[in-house]
Design an enzyme around this catalytic site. Structure first.
Site, PDB file in Angstrom:
ATOM      1  N   SER A 145       0.533  -1.384   0.346  1.00  0.00           N
ATOM      2  CA  SER A 145       0.095   0.149   0.283  1.00  0.00           C
ATOM      3  C   SER A 145       1.045   1.462  -0.053  1.00  0.00           C
ATOM      4  O   SER A 145       1.659   1.316   0.395  1.00  0.00           O
ATOM      5  CB  SER A 145      -0.870   0.238   1.142  1.00  0.00           C
ATOM      6  OG  SER A 145      -1.745   0.802   1.256  1.00  0.00           O
ATOM      7  N   TYR A 158      -2.019  -0.863  10.323  1.00  0.00           N
ATOM      8  CA  TYR A 158      -2.201  -1.064   8.371  1.00  0.00           C
ATOM      9  C   TYR A 158      -1.103  -0.891   8.225  1.00  0.00           C
ATOM     10  O   TYR A 158      -0.420  -1.205   7.362  1.00  0.00           O
ATOM     11  CB  TYR A 158      -3.667  -0.305   8.261  1.00  0.00           C
ATOM     12  CG  TYR A 158      -3.602  -0.320   6.716  1.00  0.00           C
ATOM     13  CD1 TYR A 158      -4.426  -1.790   6.203  1.00  0.00           C
ATOM     14  CD2 TYR A 158      -3.240   0.607   5.535  1.00  0.00           C
ATOM     15  CE1 TYR A 158      -4.072  -2.211   4.479  1.00  0.00           C
ATOM     16  CE2 TYR A 158      -3.238   0.674   4.178  1.00  0.00           C
ATOM     17  CZ  TYR A 158      -3.602  -0.476   3.838  1.00  0.00           C
ATOM     18  OH  TYR A 158      -4.612  -1.304   2.660  1.00  0.00           O
TER      19      TYR A 158
END
Length: 266
Positions: A145, A158
């Site tokens: 990501s 995350y």
């Protein structure tokens, strides 16, 4: 889409929906047989399989369980005999400050986003080696990501997990180079998935939210799951045969755009 992956065997974790579905569809379009390894089968799986000329199969898999992943590997060995492409896509995201997070929250994030790619790579490694020996090379593509190197608020878990995916990618590329197994990662930006669409709808003014999201991107729009899928196909193909250990950002240059105060923005 070319047929650059004709007769190749690809495994996609979390391949039933969202970015995973986009990846699976583009791999099928490139000629691969795709094994969707997911906890849940897509509601339209049979129609999808029929439309794909039976190039898609489903095996229920919990990527956090070594027993489940080992069972997956055994089933693929019996059915396909090898793996040419492994896409570690399954992942979760939640928004919680450090104070709000529980130990269980953190452990779940790491189990799915970090332990999952490790277990999949470990147990499918013999099949990847066989694929590489048969076809000259094999490929692992991890889905990281942009939050592996830039962060939104309340994303400590995350961001940490995706940073770990990027590091794991580099380390595995070094370890498996002599096996002719290339390992790369993709760092997607904002992609139009059901999950992100629901998040946009939760803010109230959906149209304004869409406009503001578009403004973050120099291209004036957000991405589609197929945008990630097309890069996966390239990384899985011989066209990227000397690309190894890299994190490819797919975000429409969002993270390359420097911020300015609103008064300067046009």
């Amino acid at each position: 889409m070319s047929t650059s992956l004709r007769n190749k065997v690809a495994v996609v974790t979390g391949g039933s929906q969202g970015i995973g579905r986009g990846i699976s569809e583009r791999l099928v379009a490139a000629g691969a047989h795709v094994v969707v390894a997911d906890l849940k089968k897509a509601d339209d799986f049979q129609q999808w399989r029929n439309a794909s000329d039976d190039q898609v199969s489903y095996l229920k898999t919990d990527v956090t369980s070594g027993e489940s992943v080992q069972s997956l590997a055994e089933q693929i060995e019996a059915q396909q005999g090898r793996v040419d492409v492994l896409v570690n896509n399954a992942g979760i995201m939640f928004e919680k400050s450090l104070e709000e997070q529980t130990e269980a929250d953190w452990d779940l994030m790491m189990a799915i986003n970090v332990k999952g790619p490790m277990l999949m790579s470990k147990f499918l490694l013999p099949l990847l080696r066989y694929g590489a020996a048969k076809n000259g090379s094999a490929a692992v593509v991890n889905i990281g990501s942009i939050e592996g190197f830039a962060v939104n608020p309340k994303h400590t878990a995350y961001s940490a997990s995706k940073g770990a995916v990027h590091g794991f990618t580099a380390a595995l590329a070094v370890d498996l180079g002599l096996d002719k197994i290339r390992v790369n990662a993709i760092a997607p930006g904002w992609i139009d998935t059901d999950l992100n669409r629901a998040y946009v709808e939760s803010v109230g003014d959906v149209e304004l939210a869409k406009q503001e999201l578009a403004k973050l991107h120099p291209m004036g729009s957000i991405g589609e799951p197929s945008d990630v899928g097309d890069v996966v196909v390239w990384l899985a193909s011989d066209e990227s045969r000397f690309v190894n250990g890299q994190v490819i950002t797919v975000d429409g240059a969002r993270t390359r755009k420097l911020s300015l105060p609103p008064i300067f923005q046009t």
